[in-house]
Design a protein around this motif. Structure first.
Motif, PDB file in Angstrom:
ATOM      1  N   PHE A  31      20.878  37.316  91.566  1.00 52.95           N
ATOM      2  CA  PHE A  31      21.434  37.713  92.867  1.00 52.95           C
ATOM      3  C   PHE A  31      21.871  36.445  93.597  1.00 52.95           C
ATOM      4  O   PHE A  31      21.317  35.359  93.366  1.00 52.95           O
ATOM      5  N   LEU A  32      22.860  36.613  94.467  1.00 46.83           N
ATOM      6  CA  LEU A  32      23.456  35.481  95.160  1.00 46.83           C
ATOM      7  C   LEU A  32      23.740  34.383  94.133  1.00 46.83           C
ATOM      8  O   LEU A  32      24.448  34.614  93.163  1.00 46.83           O
ATOM      9  N   ASN A  33      23.216  33.199  94.324  1.00 43.42           N
ATOM     10  CA  ASN A  33      23.446  32.129  93.341  1.00 43.42           C
ATOM     11  C   ASN A  33      22.199  31.840  92.519  1.00 43.42           C
ATOM     12  O   ASN A  33      22.051  30.786  91.909  1.00 43.42           O
ATOM     13  N   PHE A  34      21.274  32.804  92.523  1.00 45.58           N
ATOM     14  CA  PHE A  34      20.031  32.638  91.776  1.00 45.58           C
ATOM     15  C   PHE A  34      20.125  33.383  90.444  1.00 45.58           C
ATOM     16  O   PHE A  34      20.465  34.577  90.414  1.00 45.58           O
ATOM     17  N   PRO A  35      19.791  32.744  89.336  1.00 49.94           N
ATOM     18  CA  PRO A  35      19.893  33.388  88.027  1.00 49.94           C
ATOM     19  C   PRO A  35      18.732  34.339  87.762  1.00 49.94           C
ATOM     20  O   PRO A  35      17.733  34.331  88.479  1.00 49.94           O
ATOM     21  N   LYS A  88      13.220  29.692 103.127  1.00 50.05           N
ATOM     22  CA  LYS A  88      14.318  29.914 102.174  1.00 50.05           C
ATOM     23  C   LYS A  88      13.896  29.469 100.774  1.00 50.05           C
ATOM     24  O   LYS A  88      14.171  30.162  99.782  1.00 50.05           O
ATOM     25  N   ALA A  89      13.256  28.345 100.672  1.00 50.30           N
ATOM     26  CA  ALA A  89      12.771  27.867  99.380  1.00 50.30           C
ATOM     27  C   ALA A  89      11.698  28.798  98.827  1.00 50.30           C
ATOM     28  O   ALA A  89      11.646  29.060  97.612  1.00 50.30           O
ATOM     29  N   TYR A  90      10.878  29.291  99.725  1.00 50.46           N
ATOM     30  CA  TYR A  90       9.816  30.232  99.328  1.00 50.46           C
ATOM     31  C   TYR A  90      10.414  31.514  98.755  1.00 50.46           C
ATOM     32  O   TYR A  90       9.976  32.025  97.720  1.00 50.46           O
ATOM     33  N   LEU A  91      11.439  32.063  99.419  1.00 45.34           N
ATOM     34  CA  LEU A  91      12.090  33.286  98.938  1.00 45.34           C
ATOM     35  C   LEU A  91      12.777  33.067  97.599  1.00 45.34           C
ATOM     36  O   LEU A  91      12.803  33.971  96.751  1.00 45.34           O
ATOM     37  N   ALA A  92      13.344  31.888  97.406  1.00 42.81           N
ATOM     38  CA  ALA A  92      14.056  31.614  96.150  1.00 42.81           C
ATOM     39  C   ALA A  92      13.124  31.690  94.953  1.00 42.81           C
ATOM     40  O   ALA A  92      13.568  31.994  93.835  1.00 42.81           O
ATOM     41  N   PHE A 100      17.059  40.868  98.497  1.00 43.27           N
ATOM     42  CA  PHE A 100      16.798  39.590  99.151  1.00 43.27           C
ATOM     43  C   PHE A 100      17.959  39.142 100.049  1.00 43.27           C
ATOM     44  O   PHE A 100      17.770  38.296 100.920  1.00 43.27           O
ATOM     45  N   LYS A 101      19.142  39.677  99.820  1.00 35.47           N
ATOM     46  CA  LYS A 101      20.311  39.190 100.546  1.00 35.47           C
ATOM     47  C   LYS A 101      20.160  39.308 102.071  1.00 35.47           C
ATOM     48  O   LYS A 101      20.420  38.335 102.794  1.00 35.47           O
ATOM     49  N   PRO A 102      19.729  40.447 102.628  1.00 35.99           N
ATOM     50  CA  PRO A 102      19.548  40.524 104.086  1.00 35.99           C
ATOM     51  C   PRO A 102      18.525  39.510 104.607  1.00 35.99           C
ATOM     52  O   PRO A 102      18.648  39.004 105.726  1.00 35.99           O
ATOM     53  N   LEU A 103      17.515  39.224 103.761  1.00 35.04           N
ATOM     54  CA  LEU A 103      16.502  38.256 104.190  1.00 35.04           C
ATOM     55  C   LEU A 103      17.097  36.857 104.277  1.00 35.04           C
ATOM     56  O   LEU A 103      16.852  36.111 105.238  1.00 35.04           O
ATOM     57  N   PHE A 104      17.879  36.493 103.250  1.00 31.03           N
ATOM     58  CA  PHE A 104      18.526  35.184 103.299  1.00 31.03           C
ATOM     59  C   PHE A 104      19.549  35.107 104.434  1.00 31.03           C
ATOM     60  O   PHE A 104      19.709  34.066 105.082  1.00 31.03           O
ATOM     61  N   ASP A 105      20.232  36.227 104.687  1.00 29.08           N
ATOM     62  CA  ASP A 105      21.191  36.262 105.799  1.00 29.08           C
ATOM     63  C   ASP A 105      20.473  36.019 107.123  1.00 29.08           C
ATOM     64  O   ASP A 105      20.971  35.276 107.994  1.00 29.08           O
ATOM     65  N   GLU A 106      19.312  36.640 107.262  1.00 31.13           N
ATOM     66  CA  GLU A 106      18.527  36.462 108.486  1.00 31.13           C
ATOM     67  C   GLU A 106      18.081  35.012 108.651  1.00 31.13           C
ATOM     68  O   GLU A 106      18.167  34.438 109.736  1.00 31.13           O
TER      69      GLU A 106
END
Length: 433
Positions: A31-35, A88-92, A100-106
């Protein structure tokens, strides 16, 4: 064909929108830029494994929501930028399945907001620190070193409380401010070294006067020495600017040397010197003795109490003009005033039940006074003990108003007990006469 259908069914039951199971392991989809990556193992069934990580995703949502709430509510928002970046690093690397996208957007929104806010604050802090540098320059060049020291201490306190500025200005500002302080405190040190040198010279000069008087006392020509001692007395008055305590100590030693000199002079010349009595001290003694002589005048006690109050005011006026006062005399005066006030209060209380007390025989008077004073003393002591217990419970014993009230009540009780002891002694004397 049946085998292909079986594979499709397995795929459908062991994956969801955000992850899947394979070879006994659980994976999160890219998702996003995470493999795509492995996040756990299948313990029981693949469906349970997927559901575990779906449920665990709620923890990530809660952490982001809590952090966003803090960013909105706290005043010191700048300190939360690091927390947002860390989140952000923790979520990654978070092991969970969800959107996860809405969380990163927030978090991105929070980070952008905080960086903008920090930038605004840094601009404001830059203005403040530049102004403080100008204030420090003005203060550091002031003629009054003590005043300048106070001002610079206050300016430094403001500097420390002011937040950071952009890194490109930080070192230059800090170095400039520190240089101003260091230059001033170097000047301050030189100033006080010079001031202390001058003071030391004055102390040495005054000590020389003291030693001089002692030497003149031993000189063979006492008449010639008198003029020289008087000249030293005149010179003493011209030496000013010493610390008060040091000046006072030296003056006492100088006065003692002069007293010893003139005692010898008067002894040689056969002069009898009558000690000079301060008329103000005589007045204080007279007021004390007058009140002490009237303590037993029960009939006129209200008027005596009024006089004691007036004398208290007069005492303060006189002693305010005196440099020193005999402590024993001050205690005598305070004690007699306290006794008169307690005696007046006792007689006033008794008058409600015994209006003709003074017409009764002395033995009966004393019995009534003893009973009433004993009751009041015990009552006030009990009230004081309750007050102290409450103050200890409230942890107020160290407060000055509380201590003052306790000491005042203790003194009142003490005066009552002294009067009570006197009444009992007089009664015993009459009964055994």
């Amino acid at each position: 064909m049946p085998e292909a259908l079986s594979d499709q069914k397995m795929e459908a039951t062991t994956s969801n929108e955000y992850g899947f199971c394979r070879d006994g392991k659980v994976y999160i989809k890219a998702f996003l830029n995470f493999p795509e990556r492995e996040i756990g193992f299948v313990r029981n069934t693949e469906q349970e494994a997927l559901q575990y990580f779906v449920n665990r995703f709620e923890l990530a949502k809660k952490k982001v929501a809590d952090l966003s709430h803090e960013v909105k509510e706290v005043q010191n928002k700048g300190s939360f930028l690091t927390k947002v970046v860390q989140m952000k690093a923790y979520l990654a690397e978070f092991d969970g399945l969800g959107d996860f996208k809405p969380l990163f957007d927030e978090l991105e929104k929070n980070e952008e907001y905080l960086r903008s806010l920090i930038q605004q604050n840094q601009v404001k802090n830059l203005e403040i620190k530049r102004a403080l540098i100008e204030d420090a320059k003005n203060a550091a060049h002031g003629d009054d070193v003590l005043l300048a020291t106070e001002q610079l201490v206050e300016i430094k306190s403001k500097w420390v409380k002011t937040g950071p500025v952009d890194r490109q200005f930080q070192d230059e500002l800090t170095d400039t401010f520190q240089a101003i302080l260091e230059a001033f405190f170097l000047r301050r040190r030189v100033y006080f070294e010079e001031k202390n040198r001058i003071i030391d010279e004055k102390i040495a000069k005054l000590q020389g006067f003291i030693d001089g008087v002692h030497q003149l006392r031993k000189a063979p020509d006492i008449d010639d020495s008198v003029g020289k001692v008087k000249e030293l007395q005149k010179e003493w008055k011209t030496v000013l600017g010493l610390p008060p305590k040091k000046q006072s100590m030296l003056w006492k030693n100088f006065k003692k040397a002069n007293d010893m000199f003139f005692e010898k002079y008067n002894r040689i010349k056969g002069i009898e010197v009558k000690p000079r009595i301060d008329p103000r001290m005589q007045e204080l003694v007279a007021m004390t003795q007058e009140l002490e002589s009237k303590l037993t005048d029960q009939i006129n006690m209200p008027a005596i109490a009024d006089k004691a109050k007036a004398y208290l005011v007069k005492w303060k006026e006189i002693t305010a003009q005196m440099k020193s006062l005999d402590r024993s005399l001050a205690e005598r005066f305070r004690t007699i005033c306290d006794k008169i006030f307690e005696m007046n209060y006792l007689l006033r209380v008794i008058s409600y039940r015994h209006p003709a007390l003074n017409d009764k025989p002395r033995i009966e008077q004393l019995k009534i006074m003893i009973n009433q004073m004993d009751y009041m003393t015990k009552k006030e002591r009990s009230e004081l003990e309750s007050f102290i217990a409450q103050a200890e419970q409230d942890r107020q014993m160290e407060e000055k108003p509380i201590q003052s009230k306790i000491n005042t009540q203790k003194r009142k009780i003490s005066m009552k007990e002294i009067l009570l002891t006197g009444f009992k002694a007089e009664l015993d004397q009459l009964l055994n006469a």
